[in-house]
Design a protein around this motif. Structure first.
Motif, short mmCIF file in Angstrom:
data_model
loop_
_atom_site.label_atom_id
_atom_site.label_comp_id
_atom_site.label_asym_id
_atom_site.label_seq_id
_atom_site.Cartn_x
_atom_site.Cartn_y
_atom_site.Cartn_z
N LEU A 1 0.85 -1.19 0.00
CA LEU A 1 0.00 0.00 0.00
C LEU A 1 0.88 1.23 0.00
CD1 LEU A 1 -2.63 -1.16 2.63
CD2 LEU A 1 -2.66 -1.48 0.16
N GLU A 2 0.34 2.28 -0.57
CA GLU A 2 1.12 3.51 -0.73
C GLU A 2 0.21 4.70 -0.50
OE1 GLU A 2 3.39 5.64 -4.56
OE2 GLU A 2 2.47 3.67 -4.78
N PHE A 3 0.72 5.69 0.21
CA PHE A 3 0.11 7.01 0.24
C PHE A 3 0.94 7.84 -0.74
CE2 PHE A 3 -1.37 6.73 4.96
CZ PHE A 3 -2.46 5.99 4.57
N ILE A 4 0.28 8.55 -1.65
CA ILE A 4 1.00 9.31 -2.67
C ILE A 4 0.34 10.67 -2.86
CG2 ILE A 4 -0.32 8.30 -4.58
CD1 ILE A 4 2.39 8.34 -6.18
N CYS A 5 1.17 11.65 -3.17
CA CYS A 5 0.69 13.02 -3.38
C CYS A 5 1.50 13.64 -4.52
CB CYS A 5 0.89 13.83 -2.10
SG CYS A 5 0.47 15.58 -2.27
N PRO A 6 0.85 14.17 -5.55
CA PRO A 6 1.59 14.89 -6.58
C PRO A 6 2.19 16.17 -6.01
CG PRO A 6 -0.77 15.08 -6.96
CD PRO A 6 -0.59 14.18 -5.79
N ILE A 7 3.44 16.45 -6.38
CA ILE A 7 4.07 17.69 -5.90
C ILE A 7 4.48 18.60 -7.05
CG2 ILE A 7 4.73 16.90 -3.61
CD1 ILE A 7 7.48 16.16 -4.71
N GLU A 8 4.65 18.04 -8.24
CA GLU A 8 4.90 18.85 -9.44
C GLU A 8 4.27 18.13 -10.61
OE1 GLU A 8 8.77 21.26 -9.93
OE2 GLU A 8 9.38 19.37 -9.00
N LEU A 9 3.44 18.82 -11.35
CA LEU A 9 2.82 18.23 -12.53
C LEU A 9 3.26 18.99 -13.77
CD1 LEU A 9 -0.78 17.58 -11.16
CD2 LEU A 9 1.13 15.97 -11.34
N ASP A 10 3.79 18.27 -14.73
CA ASP A 10 4.19 18.79 -16.04
C ASP A 10 5.38 19.74 -16.01
OD1 ASP A 10 2.07 17.35 -17.17
OD2 ASP A 10 0.69 19.04 -16.93
N THR A 11 5.99 19.96 -14.84
CA THR A 11 7.09 20.93 -14.77
C THR A 11 8.33 20.40 -14.07
OG1 THR A 11 6.26 21.83 -12.68
CG2 THR A 11 5.48 22.88 -14.72
N SER A 12 8.31 19.18 -13.59
CA SER A 12 9.41 18.69 -12.77
C SER A 12 10.66 18.38 -13.59
CB SER A 12 8.99 17.43 -12.01
OG SER A 12 10.08 16.97 -11.24
N ASP A 13 11.79 18.81 -13.06
CA ASP A 13 13.07 18.43 -13.64
C ASP A 13 13.82 17.49 -12.70
OD1 ASP A 13 13.77 20.18 -11.63
OD2 ASP A 13 14.92 21.53 -12.91
N GLN A 14 13.11 16.99 -11.70
CA GLN A 14 13.68 16.09 -10.71
C GLN A 14 14.18 14.82 -11.40
OE1 GLN A 14 13.91 17.00 -7.48
NE2 GLN A 14 15.12 15.16 -7.16
N GLU A 15 15.43 14.45 -11.14
CA GLU A 15 16.01 13.28 -11.80
C GLU A 15 16.32 12.14 -10.84
OE1 GLU A 15 19.21 14.18 -14.43
OE2 GLU A 15 18.12 15.82 -15.37
N GLN A 16 16.34 12.40 -9.55
CA GLN A 16 16.69 11.33 -8.63
C GLN A 16 15.72 11.27 -7.46
OE1 GLN A 16 20.65 12.37 -7.51
NE2 GLN A 16 20.02 13.80 -5.95
N MET A 17 15.63 10.06 -6.90
CA MET A 17 14.81 9.90 -5.70
C MET A 17 15.53 10.50 -4.52
SD MET A 17 13.26 6.11 -5.76
CE MET A 17 12.43 5.47 -7.17
N MET A 18 14.74 10.99 -3.59
CA MET A 18 15.29 11.55 -2.34
C MET A 18 14.16 11.59 -1.33
SD MET A 18 15.51 15.61 -3.39
CE MET A 18 16.63 15.27 -4.72
#
Length: 156
Positions: free
Chosen positions: A124-141
Motif C-alpha cells: 500500500l502507498e500514500f501518494i501526493c503529486p508535488i509537481e505536474l508537467d514541470t518537474s526536472d527532478q532526476e533522482q529519488m530523495m
C-alpha cells in the motif's frame, strides 16, 4: 468519458482481519460479504474490494498486489507518524529506509510517497503529486531533502 478510478481489488486471507485493518486506516465498510467485501476510499467515488481466496498466495508483484491512495501534501508529511500510531510499520522501498516519505521522479511529474503493507503483504502507498508537467527532478530523495532544494530554488 472516464472520470476516475472507481474500483480496485486485492486478495486477502482473512476477511475480518483485513476489514479491521482497512477500518483502522479510516476507510468505511461499504459491503461485507463472505468472500468479497468493499471499503469506501471516498464514498460514492471509489472503493477497494477485498477478495478472500487462494490468490493471496500469488507472489507479490506491484502489477498485481499494489494500491496507492492519494493524500494531501500536509497529510503525507505526517503519514509515517500517523501509520505508526495505528500500529502499522512503514517499509523500506527503492533502497530508502522508512524514515520519511520519498520523492519519485517521473519527469515531468514528481510525487511524494510512503509505503506500507497490509496484513496479507499487499503493498500500500500514500501518494501526493508535488509537481505536474514541470518537474526536472532526476533522482529519488526524501521529501525533506526535496523541500530544502525547492526552498533554495525559491519554488516552494
Amino acid at each position: 468519458m472516464i472520470k476516475g478510478l472507481y474500483e480496485a481489488l486485492l486478495p486477502v486471507k482473512d476477511m475480518n482481519r483485513s476489514l479491521a485493518f482497512y477500518e483502522n486506516l479510516g476507510l468505511e465498510i461499504a459491503h461485507h460479504g463472505e468472500s468479497l467485501s468493499f471499503v469506501w476510499i471516498e464514498k460514492g467515488v471509489s472503493w477497494l474490494g477485498l477478495w478472500e481466496g487462494e490468490q493471496v498466495n500469488t507472489p507479490y508483484h506491484p502489477s498485481l498486489r499494489h494500491i496507492a491512495f492519494r493524500v494531501d501534501y500536509e497529510d503525507i508529511k505526517q503519514a509515517k507518524e500517523w501509520l505508526e500510531a495505528k500500529g502499522i510499520a512503514v517499509r523500506e522501498v527503492f533502497g530508502f529506509q522508512p524514515i520519511a516519505p520519498i520523492v519519485l521522479p517521473n519527469r515531468p511529474q514528481a510525487h511524494t510517497a510512503i509505503y506500507f503493507d497490509d496484513p496479507d503483504g499487499n503493498l500500500l502507498e500514500f501518494i501526493c503529486p508535488i509537481e505536474l508537467d514541470t518537474s526536472d527532478q532526476e533522482q529519488m530523495m526524501y521529501l525533506h531533502e526535496w523541500e530544502e532544494l525547492q526552498s533554495k530554488r525559491g519554488k516552494e
